[in-house]
Design a protein around this motif. Structure first.
Motif, PDB file in Angstrom:
ATOM      1  N   ARG A  86       0.855  -1.182   0.000  1.00  0.00           N
ATOM      2  CA  ARG A  86       0.000   0.000   0.000  1.00  0.00           C
ATOM      3  C   ARG A  86       0.895   1.238   0.000  1.00  0.00           C
ATOM      4  NH1 ARG A  86      -2.637   0.883   4.816  1.00  0.00           N
ATOM      5  NH2 ARG A  86      -1.110  -0.387   5.911  1.00  0.00           N
ATOM      6  N   PHE A  87       0.364   2.359  -0.495  1.00  0.00           N
ATOM      7  CA  PHE A  87       1.111   3.602  -0.358  1.00  0.00           C
ATOM      8  C   PHE A  87       0.179   4.734   0.040  1.00  0.00           C
ATOM      9  CE2 PHE A  87      -0.278   3.970  -4.753  1.00  0.00           C
ATOM     10  CZ  PHE A  87      -0.530   5.327  -4.913  1.00  0.00           C
ATOM     11  N   LEU A  88       0.747   5.709   0.708  1.00  0.00           N
ATOM     12  CA  LEU A  88      -0.003   6.862   1.198  1.00  0.00           C
ATOM     13  C   LEU A  88       0.827   8.107   0.937  1.00  0.00           C
ATOM     14  CD1 LEU A  88      -2.370   8.096   2.921  1.00  0.00           C
ATOM     15  CD2 LEU A  88      -0.917   7.704   4.921  1.00  0.00           C
ATOM     16  N   ARG A  89       0.171   9.142   0.417  1.00  0.00           N
ATOM     17  CA  ARG A  89       0.848  10.422   0.210  1.00  0.00           C
ATOM     18  C   ARG A  89       0.721  11.263   1.477  1.00  0.00           C
ATOM     19  NH1 ARG A  89       2.035  11.577  -5.176  1.00  0.00           N
ATOM     20  NH2 ARG A  89       1.139  10.079  -6.654  1.00  0.00           N
ATOM     21  N   ALA A  90       1.849  11.678   2.029  1.00  0.00           N
ATOM     22  CA  ALA A  90       1.833  12.491   3.242  1.00  0.00           C
ATOM     23  C   ALA A  90       3.132  13.273   3.344  1.00  0.00           C
ATOM     24  CB  ALA A  90       1.658  11.616   4.477  1.00  0.00           C
ATOM     25  N   ASP A  91       3.019  14.573   3.591  1.00  0.00           N
ATOM     26  CA  ASP A  91       4.206  15.406   3.747  1.00  0.00           C
ATOM     27  C   ASP A  91       4.628  15.560   5.199  1.00  0.00           C
ATOM     28  OD1 ASP A  91       4.531  15.793   1.060  1.00  0.00           O
ATOM     29  OD2 ASP A  91       3.523  17.735   1.000  1.00  0.00           O
ATOM     30  N   GLY A  92       3.743  15.233   6.127  1.00  0.00           N
ATOM     31  CA  GLY A  92       4.064  15.353   7.545  1.00  0.00           C
ATOM     32  C   GLY A  92       3.613  14.120   8.297  1.00  0.00           C
ATOM     33  N   VAL A  93       4.264  13.844   9.405  1.00  0.00           N
ATOM     34  CA  VAL A  93       3.948  12.629  10.150  1.00  0.00           C
ATOM     35  C   VAL A  93       2.571  12.696  10.791  1.00  0.00           C
ATOM     36  CG1 VAL A  93       6.367  12.063  10.540  1.00  0.00           C
ATOM     37  CG2 VAL A  93       5.166  13.505  12.193  1.00  0.00           C
ATOM     38  N   THR A  94       2.032  13.889  11.018  1.00  0.00           N
ATOM     39  CA  THR A  94       0.698  13.982  11.623  1.00  0.00           C
ATOM     40  C   THR A  94      -0.373  13.392  10.718  1.00  0.00           C
ATOM     41  OG1 THR A  94       0.453  16.236  10.746  1.00  0.00           O
ATOM     42  CG2 THR A  94       1.286  16.012  13.001  1.00  0.00           C
ATOM     43  N   ARG A  95      -0.123  13.382   9.401  1.00  0.00           N
ATOM     44  CA  ARG A  95      -1.083  12.802   8.458  1.00  0.00           C
ATOM     45  C   ARG A  95      -1.218  11.296   8.626  1.00  0.00           C
ATOM     46  NH1 ARG A  95      -2.092  14.647   3.325  1.00  0.00           N
ATOM     47  NH2 ARG A  95      -3.365  12.754   3.250  1.00  0.00           N
ATOM     48  N   LEU A  96      -0.266  10.663   9.276  1.00  0.00           N
ATOM     49  CA  LEU A  96      -0.226   9.205   9.337  1.00  0.00           C
ATOM     50  C   LEU A  96      -1.062   8.625  10.473  1.00  0.00           C
ATOM     51  CD1 LEU A  96       3.551   8.648   8.531  1.00  0.00           C
ATOM     52  CD2 LEU A  96       1.604   8.592   6.976  1.00  0.00           C
ATOM     53  N   GLY A  97      -1.431   9.478  11.441  1.00  0.00           N
ATOM     54  CA  GLY A  97      -2.272   8.999  12.532  1.00  0.00           C
ATOM     55  C   GLY A  97      -1.653   7.794  13.221  1.00  0.00           C
ATOM     56  N   PRO A  98      -2.446   6.722  13.410  1.00  0.00           N
ATOM     57  CA  PRO A  98      -1.929   5.541  14.115  1.00  0.00           C
ATOM     58  C   PRO A  98      -1.156   4.572  13.217  1.00  0.00           C
ATOM     59  CG  PRO A  98      -4.244   5.225  13.616  1.00  0.00           C
ATOM     60  CD  PRO A  98      -3.899   6.613  13.136  1.00  0.00           C
ATOM     61  N   GLU A  99      -1.061   4.874  11.926  1.00  0.00           N
ATOM     62  CA  GLU A  99      -0.385   3.966  10.988  1.00  0.00           C
ATOM     63  C   GLU A  99       1.081   3.756  11.400  1.00  0.00           C
ATOM     64  OE1 GLU A  99      -1.345   2.225   8.419  1.00  0.00           O
ATOM     65  OE2 GLU A  99      -2.961   3.242   7.315  1.00  0.00           O
ATOM     66  N   SER A 100       1.568   2.552  11.149  1.00  0.00           N
ATOM     67  CA  SER A 100       2.980   2.231  11.351  1.00  0.00           C
ATOM     68  C   SER A 100       3.568   1.818  10.006  1.00  0.00           C
ATOM     69  CB  SER A 100       3.142   1.110  12.377  1.00  0.00           C
ATOM     70  OG  SER A 100       2.766   1.554  13.659  1.00  0.00           O
ATOM     71  N   PRO A 101       4.050   2.765   9.227  1.00  0.00           N
ATOM     72  CA  PRO A 101       4.579   2.432   7.903  1.00  0.00           C
ATOM     73  C   PRO A 101       5.852   1.610   8.006  1.00  0.00           C
ATOM     74  CG  PRO A 101       5.036   4.722   8.426  1.00  0.00           C
ATOM     75  CD  PRO A 101       4.153   4.206   9.524  1.00  0.00           C
ATOM     76  N   ALA A 102       6.113   0.859   6.958  1.00  0.00           N
ATOM     77  CA  ALA A 102       7.361   0.107   6.886  1.00  0.00           C
ATOM     78  C   ALA A 102       8.484   0.942   6.288  1.00  0.00           C
ATOM     79  CB  ALA A 102       7.161  -1.156   6.055  1.00  0.00           C
ATOM     80  N   LEU A 103       8.125   1.845   5.379  1.00  0.00           N
ATOM     81  CA  LEU A 103       9.116   2.638   4.645  1.00  0.00           C
ATOM     82  C   LEU A 103       8.555   4.020   4.388  1.00  0.00           C
ATOM     83  CD1 LEU A 103      11.800   2.811   2.986  1.00  0.00           C
ATOM     84  CD2 LEU A 103      10.532   1.909   1.034  1.00  0.00           C
ATOM     85  N   ILE A 104       9.367   5.041   4.655  1.00  0.00           N
ATOM     86  CA  ILE A 104       8.989   6.430   4.398  1.00  0.00           C
ATOM     87  C   ILE A 104       9.995   7.017   3.410  1.00  0.00           C
ATOM     88  CG2 ILE A 104       8.645   8.728   5.382  1.00  0.00           C
ATOM     89  CD1 ILE A 104       8.126   7.344   8.092  1.00  0.00           C
ATOM     90  N   PHE A 105       9.515   7.418   2.240  1.00  0.00           N
ATOM     91  CA  PHE A 105      10.356   8.141   1.291  1.00  0.00           C
ATOM     92  C   PHE A 105      10.274   9.640   1.594  1.00  0.00           C
ATOM     93  CE2 PHE A 105       9.866   4.465  -1.696  1.00  0.00           C
ATOM     94  CZ  PHE A 105      11.200   4.290  -2.023  1.00  0.00           C
ATOM     95  N   VAL A 106      11.406  10.283   1.717  1.00  0.00           N
ATOM     96  CA  VAL A 106      11.460  11.747   1.733  1.00  0.00           C
ATOM     97  C   VAL A 106      12.367  12.189   0.589  1.00  0.00           C
ATOM     98  CG1 VAL A 106      10.969  12.026   4.194  1.00  0.00           C
ATOM     99  CG2 VAL A 106      13.330  11.792   3.445  1.00  0.00           C
ATOM    100  N   ASN A 107      12.132  13.401   0.104  1.00  0.00           N
ATOM    101  CA  ASN A 107      12.874  13.912  -1.050  1.00  0.00           C
ATOM    102  C   ASN A 107      13.125  15.395  -0.851  1.00  0.00           C
ATOM    103  OD1 ASN A 107      12.040  14.569  -4.521  1.00  0.00           O
ATOM    104  ND2 ASN A 107      14.044  14.260  -3.618  1.00  0.00           N
ATOM    105  N   SER A 108      14.358  15.712  -0.468  1.00  0.00           N
ATOM    106  CA  SER A 108      14.729  17.111  -0.248  1.00  0.00           C
ATOM    107  C   SER A 108      16.168  17.308  -0.711  1.00  0.00           C
ATOM    108  CB  SER A 108      14.596  17.481   1.226  1.00  0.00           C
ATOM    109  OG  SER A 108      15.048  18.795   1.473  1.00  0.00           O
ATOM    110  N   PRO A 109      16.375  18.283  -1.607  1.00  0.00           N
ATOM    111  CA  PRO A 109      15.407  19.106  -2.341  1.00  0.00           C
ATOM    112  C   PRO A 109      14.483  18.250  -3.214  1.00  0.00           C
ATOM    113  CG  PRO A 109      17.606  20.058  -2.464  1.00  0.00           C
ATOM    114  CD  PRO A 109      17.770  18.680  -1.896  1.00  0.00           C
TER     115      PRO A 109
END
Length: 368
Positions: free
Chosen positions: A139-162
Motif C-alpha cells: 500500500r502507499f499513502l501520500r503524506a508530507d508530515g507525520v501527523t497525516r499518518l495517525g496511528p499507521e505504522s509504515p514500513a518505509l517512508i520516502f522523503v525527497n529534499s530538495p
C-alpha cells in the motif's frame, strides 16, 4: 494447470510522458524549434577528467564487484563529508547503484516489503516512489508530515529534499521529526538526496546530517546521484549509504540479482567524487539559466512556488496544468504537467533548467 500469471505491468499506471505527445508535437512545430524543458536530462558535456577515468580501465575484462571498489566507497565517504558535512559514514555501508531510479523502484521489494506493508511517499512526488510501492505489492499513502499518518505504522517512508518536482527544501527540524517518528514506529526512512548539491535559496541537509540524526544512521538510507552536477545520467551512476545493516541486506539481494555497476563507471564515479571544481562549474551554469528563466516566467504572469533548490522551476497561473502545458507548447516550450506528480500538482507545471544556454534564452524570449 493453466498459468494464472498476471503481468507486472498491469499493476502500474500509464507511463506519464506518453500523455504529452500531442503537446510535444505542437511545440516541435514552432518556428525555431522546440525548447524542451520537460525532462531533467543533462545537456552539458562530461568533464574530461571523468571521461579519462572511464577510458583508463576500458580494457579490464573481469566481473566488477557489486559492492564497488574500495576506492569508490572511500571517495563517497570523503565527498559526503567535504561537500555536505555528512560524517560517520562507514565505507562498508556504501553501495553503488545503476542509477538511482532503478534503486528506488526496487527498494521496497529488496527490503522485503509486501502486501501487508505501507509505503509513505510525498504528496507531490517523483512518480517512481509510487511505482516502487506498486512493484512490491505494498500500500502507499501520500503524506508530507507525520501527523497525516495517525496511528499507521509504515514500513518505509520516502522523503525527497530538495524535491523533484517542487524544489522545496525540508529543514533540519522537519527531518528530525521524521527520523523520530520512524524510530518510534519501526520504519525505515529512504531519503532521495539527488539534488542536495543544487541549493539556491535555502540550505539543504541530508538525513544523515548529525543535526538531523545525532550521528546515528540506524534505519536511515540516503540515496545520491551523479547525474545532476556531474552530468553522468548516461553513465547510470548513483549510490546508497546509511545504516550498515540495511546496506548489507541490499548488497546480498543485489549480488544474487546481478545488479552490478560496470567497472569503468565505478572508475568514473571515483574521479567525479574526488573533484569539486567540475561540480562548481556546473552549478554556476544552472544558476545562470535559473536566473534568466525565473525572471522570464514571472514577467509572463506566472507565480514561482518553492523552487528553493534543484533543477526545476515549479510554476503556476492558477489553472489546470494541462491548460498551462498547451499555452507553453503554443510558444514552442514543452514542460511537465504537475499532475504527473500527484493530485496536489494539478495547477502547476515543472520547467527544467537542463537545456542549453541558447535554448533557455529562446524560452525566455518567447515568454516575454
Amino acid at each position: 494447470m493453466r498459468s494464472t500469471r498476471i503481468p507486472v505491468s498491469s499493476r502500474l499506471p500509464d507511463f506519464p510522458w506518453d500523455t504529452i505527445a500531442a503537446d510535444k508535437a505542437l511545440a516541435t512545430a514552432y518556428p525555431g524549434g522546440i525548447v524542451d524543458l520537460s525532462v531533467g536530462t543533462p545537456v552539458d558535456p562530461v568533464d574530461p577528467l571523468i571521461q579519462r577515468a572511464l577510458a583508463s580501465v576500458a580494457e579490464v575484462p573481469g566481473y566488477p564487484a557489486t559492492h564497488g571498489t574500495p576506492a569508490l566507497r572511500a571517495a563517497v565517504v570523503e565527498a559526503l563529508a567535504r561537500r555536505f558535512g555528512i560524517t560517520g559514514v562507514d565505507p562498508e555501508a556504501v553501495l553503488p547503484a545503476i542509477g538511482t531510479k532503478e534503486l528506488i523502484a526496487g527498494l521496497p521489494r529488496q527490503l522485503g516489503l509486501g502486501e501487508q506493508d505501507l509505503v509513505v511517499i510525498p504528496e507531490v512526488a517523483y512518480p517512481t516512489y509510487e511505482v516502487a510501492a506498486l512493484l512490491s505489492g505494498s500500500r502507499f499513502l501520500r503524506a508530507d508530515g507525520v501527523t497525516r499518518l495517525g496511528p499507521e505504522s509504515p514500513a518505509l517512508i520516502f522523503v525527497n529534499s530538495p524535491s523533484n518536482p517542487t524544489g522545496k527544501v525540508l529543514g533540519v527540524e522537519h527531518l528530525r521529526k521524521v527520523v523520530e517518528f520512524a524510530r518510534e514506529r519501526g520504519a525505515i526512512v529512504a531519503s532521495d538526496e539527488c539534488y542536495l548539491g543544487l541549493a539556491w535559496d535555502a540550505p539543504a541537509v541530508s538525513i544523515l546530517d548529525p543535526r538531523v540524526c545525532d550521528g546515528d544512521h540506524t534505519g536511515l538510507l540516503a540515496i545520491h546521484s551523479l547525474s545532476k552536477t556531474s552530468n553522468l545520467a548516461s553513465y547510470r551512476a548513483g549510490f546508497v549509504t546509511g545504516d550498515p545493516a540495511l546496506v548489507r541486506e541490499l548488497l546480498e539481494v543485489r549480488k544474487h540479482s546481478g545488479l552490478i555497476m560496470p567497472f569503468p563507471v565505478q572508475a568514473a564515479m571515483t574521479a567525479a567524487l574526488a573533484d569539486d571544481e567540475h561540480e562548481r562549474v556546473q552549478r554556476e551554469r544552472y544558476r545562470a539559466r535559473r536566473d534568466l528563466l525565473r525572471k522570464a516566467v514571472q514577467q509572463a504572469g506566472f507565480r514561482v512556488d518553492d523552487s528553493e533548490a534543484g533543477l526545476y522551476l515549479w510554476v503556476t497561473r492558477g489553472e489546470s496544468s494541462r491548460s498551462t502545458l498547451r499555452w507553453l507548447a503554443e510558444r514552442g516550450i514543452l514542460a511537465a504537467p504537475g499532475d504527473f506528480y500527484g493530485p496536489r500538482g494539478a495547477e502547476h507545471v515543472r520547467m527544467a533548467l537542463t537545456a542549453t544556454d541558447e535554448r533557455i534564452a529562446a524560452a525566455a524570449e518567447r515568454l516575454v
